[in-house]
Write an enzyme that holds these catalytic residues in place. Structure first.
Site, PDB file in Angstrom:
ATOM      1  N   PHE A  80     -86.714 -10.091 -45.499  1.00  0.00           N
ATOM      2  CA  PHE A  80     -86.644  -9.698 -44.190  1.00  0.00           C
ATOM      3  C   PHE A  80     -86.490 -10.009 -42.936  1.00  0.00           C
ATOM      4  CE2 PHE A  80     -89.166 -13.315 -46.337  1.00  0.00           C
ATOM      5  CZ  PHE A  80     -89.068 -14.157 -45.288  1.00  0.00           C
ATOM      6  N   LYS A 104     -82.136   0.267 -48.849  1.00  0.00           N
ATOM      7  CA  LYS A 104     -83.769  -0.663 -48.704  1.00  0.00           C
ATOM      8  C   LYS A 104     -84.348  -1.834 -48.501  1.00  0.00           C
ATOM      9  CE  LYS A 104     -86.791  -2.260 -50.794  1.00  0.00           C
ATOM     10  NZ  LYS A 104     -87.932  -3.344 -50.131  1.00  0.00           N
ATOM     11  N   GLU A 107     -89.961  -3.678 -46.629  1.00  0.00           N
ATOM     12  CA  GLU A 107     -90.691  -3.151 -45.918  1.00  0.00           C
ATOM     13  C   GLU A 107     -92.035  -4.351 -44.562  1.00  0.00           C
ATOM     14  OE1 GLU A 107     -92.662  -6.247 -49.947  1.00  0.00           O
ATOM     15  OE2 GLU A 107     -90.974  -4.550 -49.315  1.00  0.00           O
ATOM     16  N   SER A 157     -85.221 -13.635 -53.343  1.00  0.00           N
ATOM     17  CA  SER A 157     -85.851 -14.389 -54.418  1.00  0.00           C
ATOM     18  C   SER A 157     -84.838 -14.826 -55.513  1.00  0.00           C
ATOM     19  CB  SER A 157     -86.750 -15.400 -54.887  1.00  0.00           C
ATOM     20  OG  SER A 157     -87.169 -13.677 -55.234  1.00  0.00           O
ATOM     21  N   CYS A 212     -81.493 -18.473 -46.515  1.00  0.00           N
ATOM     22  CA  CYS A 212     -81.178 -19.175 -48.463  1.00  0.00           C
ATOM     23  C   CYS A 212     -80.158 -20.502 -47.900  1.00  0.00           C
ATOM     24  CB  CYS A 212     -80.334 -18.012 -48.680  1.00  0.00           C
ATOM     25  SG  CYS A 212     -78.719 -17.524 -47.609  1.00  0.00           S
ATOM     26  N   GLU A 310     -87.997 -24.301 -53.983  1.00  0.00           N
ATOM     27  CA  GLU A 310     -87.174 -23.694 -52.785  1.00  0.00           C
ATOM     28  C   GLU A 310     -88.799 -23.225 -51.726  1.00  0.00           C
ATOM     29  OE1 GLU A 310     -84.435 -19.999 -51.169  1.00  0.00           O
ATOM     30  OE2 GLU A 310     -85.911 -19.500 -52.785  1.00  0.00           O
TER      31      GLU A 310
END
Length: 418
Positions: A80, A104, A107, A157, A212, A310
Site C-alpha cells: 500500500f 496484485k 487491497e 512485511s 522500508c 519495525e
C-alpha cells in the site's frame, strides 16, 4: 514502453492525486514516487542498448553467445505504501523483456492500479499481456500455486515475505520477496549540522515513516555535549512539520493504534520522549483522519522493543553509543538488512560504516540511500528472500532466462570459377 513513459508524465498529477486520496501521502510525496517509477521505466527503455549479451570465439571456428529469453507469465504483489512506484519497479522491466504480467496491488490502494493499467493500454500493450488481479490472501495463494506463473516478486512485511518465498519456491517458482527493515543512521559528532539535521528528520518523517527505507534508529556516537545540539535541531525541525502539508496520514486506524501503543511501551521501558506525535495538531476539517506527528524517543535501550521492532511510522529511537565500534555492533545485531547511513565529515568513519554495516544499501550523508538506476534496489538478511535485486541491472536475470548457444560450422570450399 517509450509511449507508456510519455503517458505517465502526462498523467502524473492525476496519478499523484489518486495516491493522496487512497494512501494519505502529501501531494509532493506522491508526485516524487511517480517520478521514481518513471525513472525505472526509462531504464527499461534503455535495455536494448544496455543488455547487449555477448559473443566470443572460444576456439578456432567455435563461438559461444548469450541469448536472453522471456520467462512467460510473471506476477508481482505490491504494498500500500507506494501504489505506483513499487509496481513501476517491476512492470516496465518485465514487459520489456517479453513477459506477460499479472499484478496484485494492495487491497488498501486499488485505484492507482487502474490508472497505470489504462496508461499501458493507451500505450499499445496488447490485451492479455498485462492483467490486474484484485483481492487479498486468496489471490496471493492462487498466484503462488498457479503452474503457468514462472516468477513472482513481492514487497511487504518480513513475515509475509518469508511465507511468499517459501510457498512460491516450493511450487517451483522463481521468487524475490522483499521484507521489512529496521534501518540505522549513525550520527557522528563531526557531522555537518544542516545536512545531517535535514537528512535525518526527512528520513524518519517522509511518507509518515511508512517506507522500508525510513530511518528508525539513530545511533548517536560520542560526547553528549557535541551530539545533543544536533539532536536538538533534529527535534526542532521535526516539530516544525505540519500534518497534511509536510507529512501525510497513517494508512489505517489499526496502524495508528499500534504506533501509539508502541510509544507508550517505549516510555515504560525507560525511553525519554523528546517529541510526542500523539500531541500534534490535526489539520482542520480532517479530525477523523489517522494522524500521528513525528515522535523522537531518547535514551532507548538497544534491547528494547522500540529498537528491535519495525514500527512503520514516524518514530525515531535514539540509542547513545560511546564510540563507532559500539554503534556498528548494534547495527550488525539487527536481523534486517535494508539500509544503514552515516553522517560525518570524516572519510575514514564513512568507509568504516560502509564496509562493516550488515545492510545492502549504504548512505554517506544521505538519509534515504535508495540507489538511482541502473544501480539496483534490494536488501539482504531478513529484508530479502531470494536472489538478485528488484530493479536495475541485477533485475534482468530474475525476469528472464539466459540461453547459452555454442556454434561450430564445417568449412565449405567452393570453386567460384566453375
Amino acid at each position: 514502453i517509450f509511449k507508456f513513459r510519455q503517458i505517465l508524465l502526462k498523467n502524473c498529477n492525476e496519478i499523484a492525486n489518486t495516491i493522496c486520496l487512497e494512501n494519505g501521502k502529501t501531494l509532493d510525496e506522491a508526485r516524487a514516487s511517480v517520478m521514481k517509477g518513471i525513472e525505472v521505466t526509462e531504464f527499461a527503455t534503455s535495455l536494448a542498448n544496455l543488455d547487449k549479451g555477448g559473443r566470443l570465439e572460444v576456439s578456432r571456428g567455435v563461438h559461444c553467445e548469450y541469448r536472453r529469453e522471456a520467462l512467460g507469465v510473471v506476477a508481482s504483489i505490491t504494498p500500500f505504501n507506494f501504489p505506483a512506484m513499487v509496481p513501476l519497479w517491476t512492470i516496465p522491466i518485465a514487459l520489456t523483456l517479453g513477459n506477460s504480467f499479472i499484478w496484485k496491488p494492495s487491497e488498501k490502494t486499488p485505484l492507482t492500479a487502474t490508472l497505470i493499467a489504462e496508461a499501458l493500454k493507451e500505450a499499445g500493450v496488447p490485451d492479455g499481456v498485462f492483467n490486474i488481479a484484485h483481492g487479498t490472501k486468496e489471490v496471493v495463494e492462487a498466484i503462488l500455486c498457479e503452474p503457468l506463473i514462472r516468477a513472482v516478486s513481492f514487497v511487504g512485511s518480513t513475515k509475509v515475505a518469508r511465507l511468499v518465498y517459501e510457498q512460491g519456491h516450493s511450487n517451483g517458482k522463481r521468487v524475490l520477496a522483499l521484507g521489512g527493515a529496521k534501518n540505522h543512521i549513525v550520527l557522528m559528532p563531526d557531522a555537518q549540522s544542516d545536512l545531517s539535521v535535514r537528512g535525518i528528520s526527512d528520513s524518519f518523517t517522509g511518507c509518515a515513516g511508512q517506507r522500508c527505507m525510513a530511518a528508525s534508529v539513530l545511533l548517536a556516537v560520542g560526547d553528549p555535549k557535541k551530539i545533543d545540539p544536533l539532536i536538538s535541531k533534529i527535534v526542532e525541525r521535526a516539530q516544525s512539520l505540519k500534518l497534511g502539508v509536510d507529512m501525510g496520514a497513517i494508512i489505517s486506524k489499526e496502524q495508528k493504534a499500534f504506533l501509539s501503543a508502541a510509544i507508550e511501551r517505549a516510555q515504560k521501558e525507560g525511553a525519554k520522549i523528546l517529541l510526542d506525535g500523539r500531541d500534534a495538531t490535526i489539520p482542520k476539517g480532517f479530525e477523523g483522519g489517522n494522524w500521528l506527528g513525528p515522535t523522537i524517543l531518547d535514551q532507548v535501550s538497544a534491547t528494547s522493543s522500540a529498537s528491535l521492532t519495525e514500527l512503520f511510522g514516524p518514530i525515531l529511537s535514539i540509542i547513545r553509543c560511546s564510540d563507532l565500534k559500539e554503534a556498528m555492533t548494534i547495527e550488525n545485531a539487527n536481523p534486517y538488512g535494508n539500509a544503514c547511513s552515516v553522517f560525518t565529515s570524516n572519510g575514514g568513519y564513512a568507509e568504516y560504516v560502509a564496509n562493516s554495516a550488515k545492510s545492502a544499501m549504504i548512505g554517506i550523508n544521505v538519509g534515504v540511500p535508495v540507489p538511482r538506476e541502473p544501480f539496483s534496489f534490494g536488501g539482504m538478511n531478513d529484508s530479502k528472500f531470494g536472489h538478485g535485486d528488484i530493479t536495475g541491472e541485477n533485475s534482468l536475470n530474475f525476469w528472464s532466462n539466459i540461453k547459452k548457444v555454442t556454434t561450430k560450422w564445417e568449412a565449405h570450399f567452393q570453386n567460384w570459377m566453375s
